[in-house]
Design a protein around this motif. Structure first.
Motif, PDB file in Angstrom:
ATOM      1  N   GLN A   1       0.859  -1.185   0.000  1.00  0.00           N
ATOM      2  CA  GLN A   1       0.000   0.000   0.000  1.00  0.00           C
ATOM      3  C   GLN A   1       0.896   1.235   0.000  1.00  0.00           C
ATOM      4  O   GLN A   1       1.868   1.303   0.743  1.00  0.00           O
ATOM      5  CB  GLN A   1      -0.911  -0.016   1.224  1.00  0.00           C
ATOM      6  CG  GLN A   1      -2.031   0.973   1.171  1.00  0.00           C
ATOM      7  CD  GLN A   1      -2.970   0.740   0.005  1.00  0.00           C
ATOM      8  OE1 GLN A   1      -3.147  -0.364  -0.477  1.00  0.00           O
ATOM      9  NE2 GLN A   1      -3.581   1.801  -0.456  1.00  0.00           N
ATOM     10  N   GLY A   2       0.572   2.184  -0.809  1.00  0.00           N
ATOM     11  CA  GLY A   2       1.427   3.349  -1.040  1.00  0.00           C
ATOM     12  C   GLY A   2       1.921   3.328  -2.476  1.00  0.00           C
ATOM     13  O   GLY A   2       2.179   4.364  -3.071  1.00  0.00           O
ATOM     14  N   LEU A   3       2.005   2.121  -3.041  1.00  0.00           N
ATOM     15  CA  LEU A   3       2.340   1.971  -4.457  1.00  0.00           C
ATOM     16  C   LEU A   3       1.079   1.711  -5.272  1.00  0.00           C
ATOM     17  O   LEU A   3       1.151   1.409  -6.456  1.00  0.00           O
ATOM     18  CB  LEU A   3       3.336   0.816  -4.652  1.00  0.00           C
ATOM     19  CG  LEU A   3       4.668   0.935  -3.919  1.00  0.00           C
ATOM     20  CD1 LEU A   3       5.534  -0.288  -4.190  1.00  0.00           C
ATOM     21  CD2 LEU A   3       5.389   2.207  -4.303  1.00  0.00           C
ATOM     22  N   HIS A   4      -0.070   1.830  -4.646  1.00  0.00           N
ATOM     23  CA  HIS A   4      -1.355   1.489  -5.258  1.00  0.00           C
ATOM     24  C   HIS A   4      -1.749   2.369  -6.436  1.00  0.00           C
ATOM     25  O   HIS A   4      -2.589   1.977  -7.234  1.00  0.00           O
ATOM     26  CB  HIS A   4      -2.465   1.501  -4.201  1.00  0.00           C
ATOM     27  CG  HIS A   4      -2.614   2.830  -3.523  1.00  0.00           C
ATOM     28  ND1 HIS A   4      -1.770   3.232  -2.514  1.00  0.00           N
ATOM     29  CD2 HIS A   4      -3.481   3.850  -3.731  1.00  0.00           C
ATOM     30  CE1 HIS A   4      -2.110   4.447  -2.115  1.00  0.00           C
ATOM     31  NE2 HIS A   4      -3.152   4.841  -2.841  1.00  0.00           N
ATOM     32  N   ASN A   5      -1.178   3.543  -6.576  1.00  0.00           N
ATOM     33  CA  ASN A   5      -1.518   4.413  -7.706  1.00  0.00           C
ATOM     34  C   ASN A   5      -0.643   4.172  -8.931  1.00  0.00           C
ATOM     35  O   ASN A   5      -0.874   4.769  -9.980  1.00  0.00           O
ATOM     36  CB  ASN A   5      -1.441   5.884  -7.294  1.00  0.00           C
ATOM     37  CG  ASN A   5      -2.575   6.258  -6.374  1.00  0.00           C
ATOM     38  OD1 ASN A   5      -3.695   5.792  -6.538  1.00  0.00           O
ATOM     39  ND2 ASN A   5      -2.282   7.088  -5.389  1.00  0.00           N
ATOM     40  N   ILE A   6       0.347   3.321  -8.799  1.00  0.00           N
ATOM     41  CA  ILE A   6       1.217   3.031  -9.939  1.00  0.00           C
ATOM     42  C   ILE A   6       0.465   2.139 -10.922  1.00  0.00           C
ATOM     43  O   ILE A   6       0.012   1.055 -10.577  1.00  0.00           O
ATOM     44  CB  ILE A   6       2.530   2.365  -9.491  1.00  0.00           C
ATOM     45  CG1 ILE A   6       3.336   3.347  -8.637  1.00  0.00           C
ATOM     46  CG2 ILE A   6       3.337   1.886 -10.695  1.00  0.00           C
ATOM     47  CD1 ILE A   6       4.605   2.779  -8.051  1.00  0.00           C
ATOM     48  N   ASN A   7       0.335   2.606 -12.162  1.00  0.00           N
ATOM     49  CA  ASN A   7      -0.357   1.823 -13.175  1.00  0.00           C
ATOM     50  C   ASN A   7       0.565   1.390 -14.315  1.00  0.00           C
ATOM     51  O   ASN A   7       0.144   0.650 -15.187  1.00  0.00           O
ATOM     52  CB  ASN A   7      -1.570   2.579 -13.729  1.00  0.00           C
ATOM     53  CG  ASN A   7      -1.198   3.924 -14.301  1.00  0.00           C
ATOM     54  OD1 ASN A   7      -0.150   4.090 -14.912  1.00  0.00           O
ATOM     55  ND2 ASN A   7      -2.043   4.899 -14.095  1.00  0.00           N
ATOM     56  N   TYR A   8       1.804   1.839 -14.293  1.00  0.00           N
ATOM     57  CA  TYR A   8       2.741   1.506 -15.372  1.00  0.00           C
ATOM     58  C   TYR A   8       4.145   1.336 -14.801  1.00  0.00           C
ATOM     59  O   TYR A   8       4.629   2.185 -14.060  1.00  0.00           O
ATOM     60  CB  TYR A   8       2.747   2.629 -16.419  1.00  0.00           C
ATOM     61  CG  TYR A   8       3.775   2.448 -17.510  1.00  0.00           C
ATOM     62  CD1 TYR A   8       3.474   1.727 -18.647  1.00  0.00           C
ATOM     63  CD2 TYR A   8       5.037   3.009 -17.395  1.00  0.00           C
ATOM     64  CE1 TYR A   8       4.410   1.553 -19.658  1.00  0.00           C
ATOM     65  CE2 TYR A   8       5.979   2.846 -18.398  1.00  0.00           C
ATOM     66  CZ  TYR A   8       5.662   2.129 -19.524  1.00  0.00           C
ATOM     67  OH  TYR A   8       6.601   1.951 -20.519  1.00  0.00           O
ATOM     68  N   VAL A   9       4.778   0.219 -15.151  1.00  0.00           N
ATOM     69  CA  VAL A   9       6.203   0.002 -14.865  1.00  0.00           C
ATOM     70  C   VAL A   9       6.820  -0.418 -16.191  1.00  0.00           C
ATOM     71  O   VAL A   9       6.450  -1.449 -16.758  1.00  0.00           O
ATOM     72  CB  VAL A   9       6.417  -1.076 -13.771  1.00  0.00           C
ATOM     73  CG1 VAL A   9       7.906  -1.316 -13.560  1.00  0.00           C
ATOM     74  CG2 VAL A   9       5.749  -0.657 -12.466  1.00  0.00           C
TER      75      VAL A   9
END
Length: 182
Positions: free
Chosen positions: A82-90
């Motif tokens: 949680q805290g990385l939940h807004n990442i949609n692209y790597v």
């Protein structure tokens, strides 16, 4: 004068944001995580992000939506992504490894594109249900190794946006008793 100040502030924000897109950011303490928004204001896209060390939570990283290259997470104390939940692209590798207390990986469910996703040596992960939301993710390789809490592959059943050259590696998951989900 107010107009000039407004342009200056806008320009400074744009420069800061543009500088983050190519940056390699290494976060090694909880203070680094907690102060991310202060140290990198407006930074939503990062070149490469590495999280290692005595990290207990990732809440301070919630402004990040995109990592253009690698994203690595490794911490003996971390229990949730949680805290990385807004990442949609790597844009390259998303590696989560050597995190024995990590049990909540639900933050990966917002991914829309990742080239390589690896879980390694994360014994507290007991299921792959967060992967069930990745039905439209573009993914080229998935590796799950040394995650002794995983008993089945049920969460992988909905993966449908995989590439024609998809590589799946599943090894040394000592509690895995079923391949149901493939």
């Amino acid at each position: 004068m107010k107009f000039a100040l407004l342009i200056f502030v806008f320009s400074l924000t744009s420069i800061t944001k543009a500088q983050c897109e190519g940056m390699v950011i290494n976060l090694t303490t909880q203070a680094d995580i907690d102060n991310f928004a202060i140290n990198y204001p407006g930074c939503t896209t990062i070149g490469r992000l590495s999280i290692h060390g005595e990290i207990y939570n990732l809440d301070g990283l919630s402004q990040i939506t995109r990592v253009n290259n690698d994203l690595e997470v490794s911490s003996n104390e971390l229990e949730s992504l949680q805290g990385l939940h807004n990442i949609n692209y790597v844009g390259s590798d998303y590696r989560i490894y050597n995190s024995p207390l990590l049990s909540d990986i639900s933050a990966i469910s917002n991914l829309s594109e990742v080239l390589f996703l690896t879980l390694s040596n994360c014994d507290a992960i007991t299921d792959l249900q967060p992967f069930s939301n990745l039905s439209q993710v573009l993914i080229f390789a998935l590796g799950i190794t040394g995650c002794d809490g995983i008993t089945d592959l049920q969460g992988l059943a909905n993966l449908s946006g995989i590439s024609d050259t998809f590589v799946l590696t599943i090894s040394n998951n000592n509690s895995l008793t079923s391949l149901h989900g493939l």
